[in-house]
Design an enzyme around this catalytic site. Structure first.
Site, PDB file in Angstrom:
ATOM      1  N   ASP A 105      -9.414   6.139  -0.756  1.00 55.17           N
ATOM      2  CA  ASP A 105      -8.407   7.135  -1.626  1.00 55.17           C
ATOM      3  C   ASP A 105      -9.115   7.772  -2.696  1.00 55.17           C
ATOM      4  OD1 ASP A 105      -9.017   5.040  -3.189  1.00 55.17           O
ATOM      5  OD2 ASP A 105      -6.945   4.463  -3.573  1.00 55.17           O
ATOM      6  N   TYR A 114      -6.261   5.782   5.244  1.00 55.17           N
ATOM      7  CA  TYR A 114      -6.032   4.875   4.001  1.00 55.17           C
ATOM      8  C   TYR A 114      -5.673   3.785   4.397  1.00 55.17           C
ATOM      9  CZ  TYR A 114      -5.209   2.690  -0.217  1.00 55.17           C
ATOM     10  OH  TYR A 114      -5.118   1.492  -1.176  1.00 55.17           O
ATOM     11  N   GLU A 171       0.897  -1.100   0.194  1.00 55.10           N
ATOM     12  CA  GLU A 171      -0.100   0.036  -0.036  1.00 55.10           C
ATOM     13  C   GLU A 171       0.981   1.412  -0.097  1.00 55.10           C
ATOM     14  OE1 GLU A 171      -2.998   0.306  -0.650  1.00 55.10           O
ATOM     15  OE2 GLU A 171      -3.632  -1.788  -0.495  1.00 55.10           O
TER      16      GLU A 171
END
Ligand code: SF4
Length: 367
Positions: free
Chosen positions: A141, A123, A40
């Site tokens: 996001d 996020y 991520e």
């Protein structure tokens, strides 16, 4: 934005679509917390295809939180070289130290505790908590905001933090209360509904409801629910207020080479732009002439034995744009000035990490 009733309606078609359309990606094969975290953070700044080789190399060198926590800084920068935004990996390492000391090397299965870790925002915390642990929290996001504002035909400015927070709250509530049919749940990896739902949004945003160019509405599982599609306004959404203009800054870059073919590198300050990274000698805020460069070098105890201009280049940071003029200078033999080192081409390749801002000059440095 959408009300909870309509949000609920999105979940089932999205999940069913994801079962059939999820791309095979290395971080999806073993969705363990550390692996999800690394992916991520990398994906925040780079496309999926470009991330894959970096991801494999990073995981091979640093297979777990403890290895990341103990990694020497130079090696860490080298592993991240090419991805940019070096503060992100520095923050990951600080978080890894905390996780090693406080959580026995395992990222906590707790959204609030994940949020307390350095460099982990809502996020990333949502992605780790949902994908690795199945906790019903959203990972909002740009993809999610784009999809939801299009489905709702909502023209609120998505750069507003208040809007993002409202979407997070609404999605979170929906996810906590969501029930999906048993036969659909069973075909999801680990029967993890929150993880699959967040990834389905990411996937739809990356492959169908795309950020650049026309969305592929005819392939979209949300087509029948989508107000922007109905109104023909998908390309006008999401609405983003114009960002502030970037500051243009002239910069003079000097590739100073000594009699042994080594280049002079200087380390940037600990804080600010490209903090702590190595760079060729440079002066920010000034476009220096060849004579001025030689005078500056002489003031540093370096003789200017030959100077050639290099092609101009530019690099765009989020708030600043560097307009670089470059020079290649032979300086004979000399001590490295304070804060600088002489680096051979081999050391440049293996030990020092030069930021992407200097891409235009890397060939000249043998990189
Ligand atoms: Fe995006 Fe089109 Fe799907 Fe609407 S129908 S969510 S605009 S791809």
């Amino acid at each position: 934005m959408l009300d909870n009733y309509h949000l609920n309606q999105l979940a089932e078609p999205l999940l069913a679509w994801f079962v059939d359309h999820a791309r095979v990606l290395p971080w999806r094969e073993r969705p363990e917390p550390y692996r999800v975290w690394v992916s991520e953070i990398m994906l925040q700044q780079t496309r999926v295809e470009a991330v894959k080789p970096y991801y494999e190399r990073f995981l091979k060198a640093l297979p777990d939180v403890a290895a990341l926590a103990a990694c020497p800084e130079d090696q860490l920068m080298k592993l991240w070289e090419g991805l940019g935004y070096y503060n992100r990996v520095r923050n990951m390492q600080k978080a890894a130290v905390t996780v090693t000391e406080e959580y026995d090397g395992v990222l906590p299965a707790d959204y609030g505790k994940l949020l307390e870790l350095k460099g982990i925002g809502s996020y990333t915390a949502g992605a780790i908590a949902s994908i690795a642990y199945g906790i019903p929290v959203p990972a909002v996001d740009g993809n999610v905001l784009r999809i939801l504002t299009r489905v709702a035909a909502d023209d609120t400015d998505i750069m507003k933090q208040s809007f993002r927070s409202a979407v997070e709250a609404q999605l979170g509530e929906m996810m906590r209360e969501l029930t999906v049919p048993e036969e659909l749940r069973r075909v999801l990896r680990d029967e993890n509904v929150p993880g699959a739902l967040n990834q389905a949004m990411m996937e739809l945003g990356a492959t169908v409801c795309v950020p650049n160019g026309a969305p592929l509405c005819e392939q979209c599982p949300l087509a029948s629910l989508c107000e922007a599609r109905r109104a023909g306004t998908a390309l006008e959404l999401p609405h983003k207020a114009a960002p502030k203009a970037r500051r243009i800054e002239p910069v003079t870059v000097v590739l100073a080479e000594d009699a042994e073919g080594r280049f002079l590198l200087q380390q940037r300050p600990e804080k600010g732009l490209l903090a702590g990274l190595w760079q060729p000698l440079l002066w920010e805020g000034e476009a220096l002439s060849a004579e001025e460069v030689c005078a500056r070098l002489e003031a540093l105890g370096l003789a200017c034995e030959g100077i050639e201009p290099l092609p101009a280049a530019k690099h765009i940071f989020s708030h600043i744009e560097w307009r670089m003029s470059g020079y290649s200078v032979c300086v004979g033999s000399a001590e490295a000035p304070a804060g600088c080192v002489w680096a051979s081409r081999e050391q440049l390749q293996n030990e020092y990490t030069l930021p992407g801002a200097f891409k235009a000059y890397k060939k000249k440095l043998g990189l």
